[in-house]
Design a protein around this motif. Structure first.
Motif, PDB file in Angstrom:
ATOM      1  N   GLN A  33       0.833  -1.204   0.000  1.00  0.00           N
ATOM      2  CA  GLN A  33       0.000   0.000   0.000  1.00  0.00           C
ATOM      3  C   GLN A  33       0.870   1.258   0.000  1.00  0.00           C
ATOM      4  N   THR A  34       1.933   1.239   0.775  1.00  0.00           N
ATOM      5  CA  THR A  34       2.837   2.384   0.842  1.00  0.00           C
ATOM      6  C   THR A  34       3.593   2.547  -0.469  1.00  0.00           C
ATOM      7  N   ALA A  35       3.985   1.451  -1.080  1.00  0.00           N
ATOM      8  CA  ALA A  35       4.661   1.517  -2.374  1.00  0.00           C
ATOM      9  C   ALA A  35       3.754   2.148  -3.429  1.00  0.00           C
ATOM     10  N   ARG A  36       2.487   1.796  -3.405  1.00  0.00           N
ATOM     11  CA  ARG A  36       1.540   2.380  -4.357  1.00  0.00           C
ATOM     12  C   ARG A  36       1.325   3.868  -4.071  1.00  0.00           C
ATOM     13  N   GLU A  37       1.340   4.230  -2.811  1.00  0.00           N
ATOM     14  CA  GLU A  37       1.230   5.652  -2.450  1.00  0.00           C
ATOM     15  C   GLU A  37       2.455   6.412  -2.937  1.00  0.00           C
ATOM     16  N   ALA A  38       3.628   5.816  -2.827  1.00  0.00           N
ATOM     17  CA  ALA A  38       4.854   6.440  -3.329  1.00  0.00           C
ATOM     18  C   ALA A  38       4.751   6.657  -4.835  1.00  0.00           C
ATOM     19  N   ALA A  39       4.223   5.678  -5.553  1.00  0.00           N
ATOM     20  CA  ALA A  39       4.037   5.819  -6.998  1.00  0.00           C
ATOM     21  C   ALA A  39       3.060   6.951  -7.310  1.00  0.00           C
ATOM     22  N   GLN A  40       2.025   7.093  -6.498  1.00  0.00           N
ATOM     23  CA  GLN A  40       1.066   8.183  -6.680  1.00  0.00           C
ATOM     24  C   GLN A  40       1.737   9.539  -6.465  1.00  0.00           C
ATOM     25  N   ILE A  41       2.581   9.628  -5.467  1.00  0.00           N
ATOM     26  CA  ILE A  41       3.308  10.879  -5.201  1.00  0.00           C
ATOM     27  C   ILE A  41       4.209  11.215  -6.386  1.00  0.00           C
ATOM     28  N   VAL A  42       4.904  10.220  -6.941  1.00  0.00           N
ATOM     29  CA  VAL A  42       5.753  10.443  -8.113  1.00  0.00           C
ATOM     30  C   VAL A  42       4.907  10.986  -9.261  1.00  0.00           C
ATOM     31  N   HIS A  43       3.741  10.393  -9.478  1.00  0.00           N
ATOM     32  CA  HIS A  43       2.844  10.852 -10.537  1.00  0.00           C
ATOM     33  C   HIS A  43       2.442  12.312 -10.309  1.00  0.00           C
ATOM     34  N   GLU A  44       2.072  12.650  -9.072  1.00  0.00           N
ATOM     35  CA  GLU A  44       1.680  14.028  -8.741  1.00  0.00           C
ATOM     36  C   GLU A  44       2.841  14.995  -8.976  1.00  0.00           C
ATOM     37  N   LEU A  45       4.035  14.591  -8.570  1.00  0.00           N
ATOM     38  CA  LEU A  45       5.196  15.456  -8.740  1.00  0.00           C
ATOM     39  C   LEU A  45       5.546  15.644 -10.217  1.00  0.00           C
ATOM     40  N   LYS A  46       5.451  14.566 -11.003  1.00  0.00           N
ATOM     41  CA  LYS A  46       5.757  14.662 -12.437  1.00  0.00           C
ATOM     42  C   LYS A  46       4.842  15.664 -13.132  1.00  0.00           C
ATOM     43  N   SER A  47       3.573  15.686 -12.719  1.00  0.00           N
ATOM     44  CA  SER A  47       2.633  16.619 -13.345  1.00  0.00           C
ATOM     45  C   SER A  47       3.004  18.070 -13.034  1.00  0.00           C
ATOM     46  N   LYS A  48       3.812  18.272 -11.981  1.00  0.00           N
ATOM     47  CA  LYS A  48       4.278  19.613 -11.606  1.00  0.00           C
ATOM     48  C   LYS A  48       5.742  19.828 -12.002  1.00  0.00           C
ATOM     49  N   ARG A  49       6.285  18.840 -12.745  1.00  0.00           N
ATOM     50  CA  ARG A  49       7.696  18.866 -13.164  1.00  0.00           C
ATOM     51  C   ARG A  49       8.644  18.966 -11.969  1.00  0.00           C
ATOM     52  N   LYS A  50       8.334  18.182 -10.947  1.00  0.00           N
ATOM     53  CA  LYS A  50       9.147  18.146  -9.737  1.00  0.00           C
ATOM     54  C   LYS A  50       9.560  16.710  -9.461  1.00  0.00           C
ATOM     55  N   THR A  51      10.581  16.551  -8.633  1.00  0.00           N
ATOM     56  CA  THR A  51      11.044  15.229  -8.222  1.00  0.00           C
ATOM     57  C   THR A  51      11.315  15.244  -6.720  1.00  0.00           C
ATOM     58  N   MET A  52      11.583  14.069  -6.192  1.00  0.00           N
ATOM     59  CA  MET A  52      11.919  13.921  -4.780  1.00  0.00           C
ATOM     60  C   MET A  52      12.894  12.761  -4.664  1.00  0.00           C
ATOM     61  N   ASP A  53      13.896  12.911  -3.818  1.00  0.00           N
ATOM     62  CA  ASP A  53      14.827  11.806  -3.576  1.00  0.00           C
ATOM     63  C   ASP A  53      14.064  10.616  -3.011  1.00  0.00           C
ATOM     64  N   LYS A  54      14.501   9.418  -3.386  1.00  0.00           N
ATOM     65  CA  LYS A  54      13.791   8.204  -2.969  1.00  0.00           C
ATOM     66  C   LYS A  54      13.612   8.074  -1.455  1.00  0.00           C
ATOM     67  N   PRO A  55      14.643   8.315  -0.635  1.00  0.00           N
ATOM     68  CA  PRO A  55      14.409   8.180   0.809  1.00  0.00           C
ATOM     69  C   PRO A  55      13.291   9.098   1.312  1.00  0.00           C
ATOM     70  N   ASP A  56      13.274  10.347   0.850  1.00  0.00           N
ATOM     71  CA  ASP A  56      12.212  11.268   1.261  1.00  0.00           C
ATOM     72  C   ASP A  56      10.860  10.842   0.701  1.00  0.00           C
ATOM     73  N   LEU A  57      10.862  10.314  -0.516  1.00  0.00           N
ATOM     74  CA  LEU A  57       9.627   9.819  -1.125  1.00  0.00           C
ATOM     75  C   LEU A  57       9.031   8.693  -0.294  1.00  0.00           C
ATOM     76  N   PHE A  58       9.861   7.761   0.125  1.00  0.00           N
ATOM     77  CA  PHE A  58       9.360   6.633   0.903  1.00  0.00           C
ATOM     78  C   PHE A  58       8.856   7.076   2.274  1.00  0.00           C
ATOM     79  N   ILE A  59       9.530   8.036   2.865  1.00  0.00           N
ATOM     80  CA  ILE A  59       9.076   8.567   4.157  1.00  0.00           C
ATOM     81  C   ILE A  59       7.750   9.300   3.973  1.00  0.00           C
ATOM     82  N   ALA A  60       7.637  10.109   2.915  1.00  0.00           N
ATOM     83  CA  ALA A  60       6.400  10.851   2.663  1.00  0.00           C
ATOM     84  C   ALA A  60       5.226   9.904   2.422  1.00  0.00           C
ATOM     85  N   ALA A  61       5.449   8.869   1.637  1.00  0.00           N
ATOM     86  CA  ALA A  61       4.381   7.903   1.367  1.00  0.00           C
ATOM     87  C   ALA A  61       3.946   7.196   2.645  1.00  0.00           C
ATOM     88  N   THR A  62       4.900   6.822   3.456  1.00  0.00           N
ATOM     89  CA  THR A  62       4.580   6.172   4.735  1.00  0.00           C
ATOM     90  C   THR A  62       3.781   7.114   5.624  1.00  0.00           C
TER      91      THR A  62
END
Length: 77
Positions: A33-62
């Protein structure tokens, strides 16, 4: 912070300290579930032309999955 980040940066002399401290902490799992949330965050960020480092992405999704706040001093993100 992730448990990986703690132990990856810990010296041999610090590991006993961190092991003792971790006994008092709740560790939230990174599951499907958290992995899918991380993928959703990546999708949201891409639409804004932004990125996030993987460790922060995983923490944010959690944090989002568990209804927690995510805060960082990393002003680039």
């Amino acid at each position: 912070i992730t448990e990986f980040e703690i132990f990856n940066g810990a010296s041999d002399g610090n590991k006993a300290f961190w092991n003792e401290l971790m006994a008092y902490m709740v560790v939230l799992n990174f599951d499907s579930q958290t992995a899918r949330e991380a993928a959703q965050i990546v999708h949201e960020l891409k639409s804004k032309r932004k990125t996030m480092d993987k460790p922060d992405l995983f923490i944010a999704a959690t944090a989002r999955i568990h209804g927690l706040k995510f805060d960082t001093f990393n002003t680039k993100h």
